[in-house]
Scaffold this motif. Structure first.
Motif, PDB file in Angstrom:
ATOM      1  N   SER A  23       0.852  -1.179   0.000  1.00  8.16           N
ATOM      2  CA  SER A  23       0.000   0.000   0.000  1.00  8.16           C
ATOM      3  C   SER A  23       0.888   1.229   0.000  1.00  8.16           C
ATOM      4  CB  SER A  23      -0.909  -0.019   1.229  1.00  8.16           C
ATOM      5  OG  SER A  23      -1.845   1.033   1.164  1.00  8.16           O
ATOM      6  N   ALA A  24       0.286   2.380   0.169  1.00  8.16           N
ATOM      7  CA  ALA A  24       1.037   3.622   0.320  1.00  8.16           C
ATOM      8  C   ALA A  24       1.451   3.759   1.781  1.00  8.16           C
ATOM      9  CB  ALA A  24       0.168   4.809  -0.105  1.00  8.16           C
ATOM     10  N   SER A  48      -5.716  14.107  -2.573  1.00  2.00           N
ATOM     11  CA  SER A  48      -7.123  13.933  -2.210  1.00  2.00           C
ATOM     12  C   SER A  48      -7.230  13.606  -0.729  1.00  2.00           C
ATOM     13  CB  SER A  48      -7.742  12.799  -3.045  1.00  2.00           C
ATOM     14  OG  SER A  48      -7.009  11.602  -2.871  1.00  2.00           O
ATOM     15  N   SER A  49      -8.472  13.498  -0.260  1.00  2.00           N
ATOM     16  CA  SER A  49      -8.683  13.134   1.138  1.00  2.00           C
ATOM     17  C   SER A  49      -9.798  12.095   1.230  1.00  2.00           C
ATOM     18  CB  SER A  49      -9.037  14.369   1.974  1.00  2.00           C
ATOM     19  OG  SER A  49     -10.251  14.925   1.538  1.00  2.00           O
ATOM     20  N   GLN A  50      -9.869  11.441   2.392  1.00  2.00           N
ATOM     21  CA  GLN A  50     -10.877  10.409   2.625  1.00  2.00           C
ATOM     22  C   GLN A  50     -11.163  10.335   4.117  1.00  2.00           C
ATOM     23  OE1 GLN A  50      -9.424   6.408   1.879  1.00  2.00           O
ATOM     24  NE2 GLN A  50     -11.491   5.629   1.632  1.00  2.00           N
ATOM     25  N   PRO A  51     -12.445  10.263   4.508  1.00  2.00           N
ATOM     26  CA  PRO A  51     -12.743  10.079   5.934  1.00  2.00           C
ATOM     27  C   PRO A  51     -12.114   8.780   6.431  1.00  2.00           C
ATOM     28  CG  PRO A  51     -14.736  10.520   4.677  1.00  2.00           C
ATOM     29  CD  PRO A  51     -13.635  10.307   3.687  1.00  2.00           C
ATOM     30  N   ILE A  91      -5.322  12.239   4.455  1.00  2.00           N
ATOM     31  CA  ILE A  91      -4.927  13.207   3.433  1.00  2.00           C
ATOM     32  C   ILE A  91      -3.894  12.516   2.553  1.00  2.00           C
ATOM     33  CG2 ILE A  91      -3.846  15.443   2.996  1.00  2.00           C
ATOM     34  CD1 ILE A  91      -4.825  16.258   5.830  1.00  2.00           C
ATOM     35  N   GLY A  92      -4.212  12.353   1.274  1.00  2.86           N
ATOM     36  CA  GLY A  92      -3.319  11.666   0.350  1.00  2.86           C
ATOM     37  C   GLY A  92      -2.427  12.651  -0.386  1.00  2.86           C
ATOM     38  N   CYS A  93      -1.145  12.356  -0.402  1.00  2.00           N
ATOM     39  CA  CYS A  93      -0.167  13.213  -1.070  1.00  2.00           C
ATOM     40  C   CYS A  93       0.795  12.367  -1.888  1.00  2.00           C
ATOM     41  CB  CYS A  93       0.645  13.996  -0.043  1.00  2.00           C
ATOM     42  SG  CYS A  93      -0.309  15.154   0.940  1.00  2.00           S
ATOM     43  N   HIS A  94       1.378  12.989  -2.886  1.00  2.00           N
ATOM     44  CA  HIS A  94       2.509  12.430  -3.615  1.00  2.00           C
ATOM     45  C   HIS A  94       3.720  13.267  -3.236  1.00  2.00           C
ATOM     46  CE1 HIS A  94      -0.679  10.958  -6.444  1.00  2.00           C
ATOM     47  NE2 HIS A  94       0.011   9.870  -6.228  1.00  2.00           N
ATOM     48  N   ALA A  95       4.881  12.638  -3.211  1.00  2.00           N
ATOM     49  CA  ALA A  95       6.112  13.359  -2.878  1.00  2.00           C
ATOM     50  C   ALA A  95       7.232  12.884  -3.789  1.00  2.00           C
ATOM     51  CB  ALA A  95       6.486  13.117  -1.418  1.00  2.00           C
TER      52      ALA A  95
END
Length: 114
Positions: A5-6, A40-43, A52-56
């Motif tokens: 997963s991430a 993006s975000s997800q409860p 809170i989803g991020c790419h880096a």
């Protein structure tokens, strides 16, 4: 086949999203990151929580993780991940489409992010 997963973690009080991403990636994988971009975000099912989803961008690529913290951490190519999204991989399984990690991974494979 192994499920990946991430990376995920929690923000500390007074910490920015970018600082939290950099800290968590360093703590979990031993990788330094540069630019962080919100995706993006997800409860989350805990009270008053939000994922809170991020790419880096990776500033380093050598992985260093604590086996007590993580079972495994690996890099995968876009082609390897694309096969997993198509459910045709013999080495990799990823979270399903209800998970924010799935959308982060799909965006990376499709080239929406670097």
């Amino acid at each position: 086949m192994r499920r990946y997963s991430a990376l995920a973690g929690f923000m500390d009080q007074g910490e920015s999203i970018e600082e939290a991403v950099a800290r968590e990636v360093m703590e979990e994988a031993g990788i330094q990151v540069g630019a962080v971009r919100y995706h993006s975000s997800q409860p989350w099912p805990f009270p008053s929580s939000l994922m809170i989803g991020c790419h880096a961008d990776a500033a380093t690529t050598e992985i260093h993780f604590e086996p007590e913290e993580m079972a495994d951490v690996q890099w995968f190519t876009r082609d390897e991940v694309r096969l997993a999204l198509e459910e045709r991989s013999e080495i990799l399984a990823i979270p399903g489409p209800t998970a924010i990690a799935h959308h982060l991974i799909r965006a990376w494979v499709s080239g929406e992010v670097g």
